[in-house]
Design a protein around this motif. Structure first.
Motif, short mmCIF file in Angstrom:
data_model
loop_
_atom_site.label_atom_id
_atom_site.label_comp_id
_atom_site.label_asym_id
_atom_site.label_seq_id
_atom_site.Cartn_x
_atom_site.Cartn_y
_atom_site.Cartn_z
N THR A 10 -14.57 -6.07 7.08
CA THR A 10 -14.26 -4.39 6.07
C THR A 10 -12.74 -4.14 6.18
OG1 THR A 10 -15.88 -4.36 7.37
CG2 THR A 10 -14.36 -2.23 7.02
N LEU A 11 -12.22 -4.99 7.22
CA LEU A 11 -10.42 -4.57 7.42
C LEU A 11 -9.66 -5.15 6.08
CD1 LEU A 11 -8.56 -2.81 9.81
CD2 LEU A 11 -8.57 -5.23 10.60
N ALA A 12 -10.11 -6.29 6.05
CA ALA A 12 -9.28 -6.99 4.98
C ALA A 12 -9.42 -6.80 3.69
CB ALA A 12 -10.28 -8.75 4.87
N ASP A 13 -10.62 -5.91 3.36
CA ASP A 13 -11.16 -5.53 2.01
C ASP A 13 -11.06 -3.86 1.58
OD1 ASP A 13 -12.70 -7.59 1.14
OD2 ASP A 13 -14.61 -7.25 1.69
N GLU A 14 -10.64 -3.34 2.97
CA GLU A 14 -10.52 -1.94 2.92
C GLU A 14 -9.14 -1.20 2.99
OE1 GLU A 14 -13.53 0.38 4.93
OE2 GLU A 14 -15.09 -0.57 4.24
N LEU A 15 -8.24 -2.46 3.84
CA LEU A 15 -7.13 -2.00 4.07
C LEU A 15 -5.89 -3.02 3.75
CD1 LEU A 15 -4.65 -0.17 6.02
CD2 LEU A 15 -5.58 -1.54 8.09
N LEU A 16 -6.71 -3.86 4.62
CA LEU A 16 -5.18 -5.16 3.26
C LEU A 16 -5.07 -5.22 2.21
CD1 LEU A 16 -5.42 -7.47 6.91
CD2 LEU A 16 -4.49 -5.49 6.58
N PHE A 17 -6.00 -6.13 1.18
CA PHE A 17 -5.95 -6.29 0.70
C PHE A 17 -5.19 -4.56 -0.70
CE2 PHE A 17 -7.80 -7.18 -4.01
CZ PHE A 17 -7.06 -8.29 -4.49
N PRO A 18 -6.09 -3.84 -0.76
CA PRO A 18 -5.62 -2.83 -1.37
C PRO A 18 -3.95 -2.74 -1.09
CG PRO A 18 -7.24 -1.95 -0.76
CD PRO A 18 -7.06 -3.03 0.54
N ALA A 19 -3.52 -2.99 -0.04
CA ALA A 19 -1.94 -2.92 0.07
C ALA A 19 -0.70 -3.79 -0.25
CB ALA A 19 -1.45 -2.32 1.72
N ALA A 20 -1.90 -5.01 -0.09
CA ALA A 20 -1.66 -6.37 -0.70
C ALA A 20 0.02 -6.55 -1.87
CB ALA A 20 -2.30 -7.49 -0.96
N ALA A 21 -0.46 -6.15 -2.99
CA ALA A 21 0.77 -5.93 -4.07
C ALA A 21 1.77 -4.83 -3.85
CB ALA A 21 -0.18 -5.84 -5.20
N GLU A 22 1.74 -4.10 -2.56
CA GLU A 22 3.11 -3.27 -2.78
C GLU A 22 3.83 -3.83 -1.61
OE1 GLU A 22 3.94 1.75 -1.18
OE2 GLU A 22 1.88 0.98 -1.23
N VAL A 23 3.05 -4.58 -0.57
CA VAL A 23 3.83 -5.47 0.17
C VAL A 23 4.16 -6.34 -0.17
CG1 VAL A 23 3.30 -7.32 2.22
CG2 VAL A 23 1.63 -5.11 2.56
N ASP A 24 3.96 -7.41 -1.12
CA ASP A 24 4.95 -8.07 -1.35
C ASP A 24 5.75 -7.46 -2.36
OD1 ASP A 24 4.60 -11.29 -2.62
OD2 ASP A 24 4.28 -9.96 -4.56
N LEU A 25 6.14 -6.60 -2.97
CA LEU A 25 6.82 -6.44 -3.56
C LEU A 25 8.33 -5.66 -2.43
CD1 LEU A 25 5.10 -3.97 -6.91
CD2 LEU A 25 6.17 -6.39 -7.13
N LYS A 26 7.23 -4.77 -1.79
CA LYS A 26 8.33 -4.69 -0.79
C LYS A 26 9.11 -5.47 0.33
CE LYS A 26 6.68 0.45 -0.82
NZ LYS A 26 7.16 1.56 -0.34
N GLY A 27 8.30 -6.17 0.41
CA GLY A 27 8.35 -7.54 1.60
C GLY A 27 8.47 -6.83 2.69
N GLU A 28 7.85 -6.15 3.50
CA GLU A 28 7.46 -5.68 4.30
C GLU A 28 5.74 -5.05 4.87
OE1 GLU A 28 9.64 -1.81 6.69
OE2 GLU A 28 10.44 -2.20 4.68
N VAL A 29 5.19 -5.71 5.70
CA VAL A 29 4.13 -5.17 6.23
C VAL A 29 4.51 -3.62 7.48
CG1 VAL A 29 2.15 -5.85 7.74
CG2 VAL A 29 3.41 -7.71 5.67
N PRO A 30 3.77 -2.44 6.06
CA PRO A 30 3.38 -1.49 7.15
C PRO A 30 2.92 -1.82 8.88
CG PRO A 30 2.08 -1.74 5.51
CD PRO A 30 2.68 -2.46 5.70
N ILE A 31 3.80 -1.46 9.36
CA ILE A 31 3.27 -1.44 11.23
C ILE A 31 1.90 -0.65 11.20
CG2 ILE A 31 4.23 -0.56 13.54
CD1 ILE A 31 5.64 -2.58 11.92
N SER A 32 1.33 0.16 10.37
CA SER A 32 0.07 0.52 10.91
C SER A 32 -1.10 -0.38 10.70
CB SER A 32 -0.51 1.52 9.98
OG SER A 32 0.11 1.30 8.02
N HIS A 33 -0.05 -1.52 10.08
CA HIS A 33 -1.19 -3.20 9.52
C HIS A 33 -1.79 -3.71 10.80
CE1 HIS A 33 -1.73 -2.03 4.98
NE2 HIS A 33 -1.38 -3.58 4.74
#
Length: 336
Positions: A10-33
């Motif tokens: 659930t966490l992977a589908d609802e939090l991590l994957f929706p933000a994965a493209a932005e994480v890739d573009l920015k090169g930074e994982v949000p601390i909230s993850h």
């Protein structure tokens, strides 16, 4: 503990994957993850029940690692380093270090990174010289993830035929040079190169010493777990292929994932077979990501799109936590 695996998906589908493209573009994982992973109890996975952990069995742990990798590789790869220190302190006879650090590591209040691969080659890349009150370290740790995120670093150095395992503070200084690395993928892992020059490691930070042969033998379990990330990425590619209407291709990839997973599991009882299974998983991830690019078409190469990101991440996984035997296996697969 299957509930923990369901929560991971659930966490992977609802939090991590929706933000994965932005994480890739920015090169930074949000601390909230990482905060979310801690809140859901995912920082204590490697701890047995006796020390306050969930005491997971292997199939559940594998499900969790694969799910996280399919959500966001940068997040997963940074977070997974933490568990080496949790496992080490759970087993150490240094009760003082265990009591000082382990509860906060299990809760995620403290976050850890890991550096142990530098002791595997001969000669080692990171050497320890015994001196009064501790060790002097010289050499390098070529890839250390989580810099600027982690509070502690699990560090292994080699003193002759002995592996010294310790905890250090991840702080640059005259004896510890830090060089940020520019990666082709998973830049959000905040990976750096560390250079050690007469770095003093005090005895009170050492939590274990084992013969080199025992260390290598014990690495089989860790290497099997390292095979989870490619399968998680391949599974995400299969889901995206299915979304594109390529259900038959997706089904074929899922069948191969099951086969490779079974080979990885079987290798725990047959360690010499592990490198070939690891190679098969990495090659499958690369091929599955390539299939997604082909199915999606020309927009796959646009920045911010999942297909090109997964291809680059699959490239990363061809070499992450690799060994010469795995490299040889990959070259054999690619030459067919």
């Amino acid at each position: 503990m299957t509930d923990l695996a369901a929560r991971a998906r659930t966490l992977a589908d609802e939090l991590l994957f929706p933000a994965a493209a932005e994480v890739d573009l920015k090169g930074e994982v949000p601390i909230s993850h990482f905060d979310a992973l801690a809140a859901e109890g995912f920082y204590g996975l490697a701890a047995p029940k006796e020390t306050g952990g969930p005491g997971l069995d292997l199939p559940v742990m594998i499900q969790i690692l694969e799910a996280m990798a399919g959500g966001c590789l940068s997040t997963m790869f940074t977070w997974v380093q933490h568990h080496g220190l949790v496992a080490g302190l759970s087993l150490t006879d240094r009760a003082d270090l265990r009591e000082r650090y382990l509860p906060a590591l299990i809760s995620g209040e403290l976050k850890a990174g890991a550096s142990f691969a530098a002791v595997i080659p001969t000669p080692p890349r990171l050497r320890a010289e015994r001196v009064e009150g501790g060790y002097l370290l010289d050499g390098e740790a070529p890839f250390v993830s989580g810099w600027g995120i982690i509070d502690l670093l699990q560090l292994c150095a080699r003193d002759g035929d002995t592996i010294v395992s310790a905890i250090i503070d991840p702080v640059a200084g005259e004896q510890l040079a830090v060089q940020p690395l520019d990666l082709v993928a998973a830049q959000g892992t905040s990976t750096v190169h560390l250079g050690f020059t007469r770095y003093f490691l005090a005895d009170d930070r050492v939590y274990g010493k084992v013969p080199y042969a025992d260390f290598i033998a014990g690495n089989t379990f860790v290497s099997r777990l390292n095979g989870c990330a490619p399968l998680g990425l391949a599974a995400r590619a299969a889901r995206l292929l299915e979304d594109l209407g390529k259900a038959d291709v997706a089904a074929g990839i899922r069948a191969e994932i099951d086969t490779v997973r079974a080979r990885l599991d079987a290798s725990l009882a047959d360690p010499p077979s592990l490198p070939a299974a690891r190679a098969a998983g990495a090659e499958l991830a690369f091929r599955a990501a390539g299939a997604l690019v082909a199915a999606n078409g020309s927009t796959s190469v646009l920045a911010g799109r999942h297909p090109q990101r997964l291809v680059r991440e699959a490239t990363f996984l061809l070499v992450a936590a690799s060994r010469p035997e795995i490299k040889a296996g990959l070259l054999d697969l690619f030459s067919r």
